[in-house]
Design a protein around this motif. Structure first.
Motif, short mmCIF file in Angstrom:
data_model
loop_
_atom_site.label_atom_id
_atom_site.label_comp_id
_atom_site.label_asym_id
_atom_site.label_seq_id
_atom_site.Cartn_x
_atom_site.Cartn_y
_atom_site.Cartn_z
N ASP A 179 0.86 -1.19 0.00
CA ASP A 179 0.00 0.00 0.00
C ASP A 179 0.89 1.24 0.00
O ASP A 179 1.63 1.49 0.95
CB ASP A 179 -0.88 -0.05 1.25
CG ASP A 179 -1.86 1.10 1.36
OD1 ASP A 179 -1.79 2.02 0.53
OD2 ASP A 179 -2.70 1.07 2.29
N GLU A 180 0.82 2.02 -1.05
CA GLU A 180 1.69 3.19 -1.17
C GLU A 180 1.45 4.19 -0.04
O GLU A 180 2.37 4.92 0.35
CB GLU A 180 1.49 3.87 -2.53
CG GLU A 180 1.99 3.07 -3.71
CD GLU A 180 3.49 2.80 -3.64
OE1 GLU A 180 4.23 3.68 -3.16
OE2 GLU A 180 3.91 1.70 -4.04
N ALA A 181 0.25 4.24 0.49
CA ALA A 181 -0.03 5.17 1.59
C ALA A 181 0.81 4.84 2.81
O ALA A 181 1.09 5.72 3.63
CB ALA A 181 -1.51 5.13 1.94
N LEU A 182 1.22 3.59 2.96
CA LEU A 182 2.08 3.18 4.08
C LEU A 182 3.54 3.13 3.69
O LEU A 182 4.42 3.34 4.53
CB LEU A 182 1.62 1.82 4.60
CG LEU A 182 0.25 1.77 5.27
CD1 LEU A 182 -0.11 0.35 5.63
CD2 LEU A 182 0.21 2.67 6.50
N LEU A 183 3.83 2.84 2.44
CA LEU A 183 5.22 2.73 2.01
C LEU A 183 5.90 4.09 1.91
O LEU A 183 7.07 4.24 2.24
CB LEU A 183 5.30 2.01 0.65
CG LEU A 183 4.95 0.53 0.65
CD1 LEU A 183 4.92 0.01 -0.78
CD2 LEU A 183 5.93 -0.27 1.49
N LYS A 184 5.17 5.10 1.45
CA LYS A 184 5.79 6.41 1.20
C LYS A 184 6.37 7.07 2.44
O LYS A 184 7.49 7.60 2.39
CB LYS A 184 4.77 7.35 0.54
CG LYS A 184 4.54 7.06 -0.94
CD LYS A 184 3.58 8.06 -1.55
CE LYS A 184 3.36 7.79 -3.04
NZ LYS A 184 2.41 8.75 -3.64
N PRO A 185 5.68 7.07 3.59
CA PRO A 185 6.25 7.75 4.77
C PRO A 185 7.51 7.07 5.31
O PRO A 185 8.33 7.71 5.95
CB PRO A 185 5.11 7.69 5.80
CG PRO A 185 3.88 7.44 5.02
CD PRO A 185 4.30 6.62 3.86
N LEU A 233 0.99 -11.64 -3.27
CA LEU A 233 1.35 -10.23 -3.11
C LEU A 233 0.54 -9.40 -4.10
O LEU A 233 0.38 -9.78 -5.27
CB LEU A 233 2.85 -10.05 -3.38
CG LEU A 233 3.48 -8.75 -2.89
CD1 LEU A 233 3.52 -8.73 -1.37
CD2 LEU A 233 4.89 -8.61 -3.45
N ALA A 234 0.00 -8.29 -3.62
CA ALA A 234 -0.71 -7.35 -4.48
C ALA A 234 -0.18 -5.96 -4.21
O ALA A 234 0.40 -5.69 -3.16
CB ALA A 234 -2.21 -7.42 -4.22
N ARG A 235 -0.38 -5.07 -5.14
CA ARG A 235 0.06 -3.68 -4.97
C ARG A 235 -1.07 -2.76 -5.41
O ARG A 235 -1.62 -2.92 -6.50
CB ARG A 235 1.31 -3.38 -5.78
CG ARG A 235 1.84 -1.95 -5.58
CD ARG A 235 3.02 -1.65 -6.50
NE ARG A 235 4.22 -2.36 -6.11
CZ ARG A 235 5.12 -1.91 -5.24
NH1 ARG A 235 4.94 -0.72 -4.67
NH2 ARG A 235 6.20 -2.62 -4.97
N GLY A 236 -1.41 -1.78 -4.55
CA GLY A 236 -2.45 -0.83 -4.91
C GLY A 236 -3.35 -0.51 -3.75
O GLY A 236 -3.01 -0.70 -2.58
N ARG A 286 -10.49 -8.04 -4.90
CA ARG A 286 -10.13 -8.82 -6.10
C ARG A 286 -9.60 -10.19 -5.71
O ARG A 286 -10.00 -11.22 -6.28
CB ARG A 286 -9.09 -8.07 -6.91
CG ARG A 286 -8.61 -8.85 -8.14
CD ARG A 286 -7.55 -8.09 -8.90
NE ARG A 286 -8.10 -6.89 -9.49
CZ ARG A 286 -7.54 -5.69 -9.45
NH1 ARG A 286 -6.41 -5.52 -8.79
NH2 ARG A 286 -8.11 -4.67 -10.05
N ALA A 287 -8.70 -10.23 -4.72
CA ALA A 287 -8.13 -11.50 -4.30
C ALA A 287 -9.20 -12.43 -3.73
O ALA A 287 -9.21 -13.64 -4.02
CB ALA A 287 -7.04 -11.26 -3.25
#
Length: 451
Positions: free
Chosen positions: A43-49, A75-78, A86-87
């Protein structure tokens, strides 16, 4: 609620619980189905910080978890509200099981995911959390939250916690994902990180329990000794659950065991504070401090970040952070006090820098510990507490071994003398501020908002 049978598969969505032992959500999932899909969403919202060290450690933990699962981690990204649905639909899942996330973003995200799943008649099941006692459950008799640690500790201890869940990789049949990207290669970093994963966490804990617990109460404040558990990265990512630790400490009345239980409770206390006051992740707990005057010296901040302040214990801590993605807790308090009370810079600048570099960066513990040091947190009057970096170094690094390890310019200075300005070699900077003067400036500023 949909009807769940043992034949219908379910999804176990991993977040801050990257292990298979003592996993309450896995145990609950096994009661609903023998077929479980293990899922992790990048999840980019958690990866970015988070910075590169935290990302590298995460990917290492995912690799270890995937190995335990026989290569069956999906593994999924988004956006999780899209990817989890979806999974689940791809395998015809009847439910998605999780350990509850009690942070501000996690609560909003999970509400959105649960709502999206409900549109497809897929159940959302929360069991357990990353804490021995889930935040929000320990309250005063009138139902209001605790604002002070000591009474919270008493109530938390009286509340108690469940025994560790008896779980492991063979508890269920892991569903092979239909398609899944490979776990990303860790970013290139210079920091020497701990070994990732559940097995490394358990080995670290058992080694400490055998050799470190006896002297923990005395040694945990000494950065020149290997006296801490070094479990914080593993607790942050859920490679080990605090309930596992507390179970091993059950009935242990040694001073070290009591101190460690208290330290675990501090982590749970701050998670509880953030549960009740989610805005304190970004804002002052004590609103009087909204009127506090701060400076705006970017050069001073850069020197602090790089460990070039001219105060050895501060510089050693900041360089340890860059070298290891970790810093000794006593030194965290000293460097934080120096930023806020000697350089007069806002606490959130330091908190953001820590979250970028710390492998164990935890929102509740990080932000609220910074506020404790800054004086705007849960403590009654900590603004009077201004750490003297020289005397802190002399007291907790009495022979200078910690400083010499991380500040090579000072390795020629023997013993306790390493903390004194008069003994500085030419290639080490002069103190960037006069501590005694800046202490008075801080107290005057605090006095204006607290009088």
């Amino acid at each position: 609620m949909s009807v769940v049978t043992r034949e219908a598969p379910v999804v176990l969505w991993f977040r801050r619980d990257l292990r298979l032992g003592d996993h309450a959500a896995l145990l609950e999932a096994s009661k609903h189905s023998k077929h479980v899909l293990a899922l992790y969403v990048l999840d980019e919202a958690l990866l970015k910080p988070g910075g590169a060290p935290r990302e590298a450690f995460l990917y290492g933990c995912l690799e270890k978890l995937n190995d335990q699962l026989g290569g069956r981690l999906m593994l999924a990204r988004g956006d999780p509200a899209t990817e989890v649905v979806r999974a689940a639909r791809e395998i015809g899942a009847a439910a998605v099981h999780v350990s509850a996330d009690t942070g501000p973003y996690g609560r909003r995200r999970d509400a959105a995911v649960a709502e999206a799943l409900a549109e497809h008649n897929i159940d959302w099941v929360e069991t357990g959390s990353p804490y021995a006692v889930t935040p929000g459950r320990v309250t005063k008799p009138d139902g209001s939250p605790y604002r002070v640690f000591t009474p919270f500790f008493r109530a938390w201890t009286a509340h108690g916690w469940h025994s560790p869940a008896d779980t492991g990789p063979s508890l269920v049949d892991w569903v092979a994902p239909l398609n899944s990207p490979e776990i990303p290669h860790p970013p290139r970093i210079s920091a020497a990180l701990p070994e990732p994963g559940e097995q490394a966490a358990l080995e670290a804990w058992h080694a400490f329990l055998a050799d470190g617990i006896e002297t923990y109460d005395e040694d945990r404040d000494r950065p020149d000794r290997e006296g801490t558990t070094r479990l914080s990265p593993y607790l942050r990512w859920g490679c080990i659950h605090p309930r596992t630790i507390l179970a091993d400490l059950s009935g242990d009345d040694r001073t070290g065991a009591k101190s460690l239980r208290s330290e675990i409770c501090w982590r749970e206390f701050y998670a509880d504070v953030l549960w009740h006051r989610p805005e304190t992740a970004r804002e002052n707990y004590d609103k009087r401090f909204d009127d506090m005057k701060y400076d705006n010296d970017r050069e001073a901040f850069s020197r602090w970040c790089e460990g070039r302040t001219g105060y050895p214990i501060v510089d050693a801590g900041m360089r340890q952070l860059l070298a290891e993605g970790w810093m000794h807790n006593r030194v965290r308090m000293v460097v934080a006090s120096f930023l806020v009370k000697d350089l007069h810079l806002p606490w959130w600048l330091g908190a953001r820098h820590f979250m970028k570099h710390l492998v164990d960066g935890d929102l509740a513990s990080n932000q609220l510990n910074w506020q404790w040091v800054a004086g705007c947190g849960t403590d009654a009057a900590p603004y009077f507490r201004v750490f003297n970096p020289t005397t802190q170094g002399e007291k907790f690094d009495p022979q200078g071994d910690y400083v010499r390890k991380y500040v090579p310019e000072l390795r020629s200075v023997p013993g306790k003398a390493v903390h004194q300005p008069k003994n500085r070699p030419e290639d080490y900077p002069e103190p960037m501020v006069d501590h005694a003067h800046e202490r008075q400036v801080s107290l005057e500023r605090y006095g204006k908002i607290t009088s």
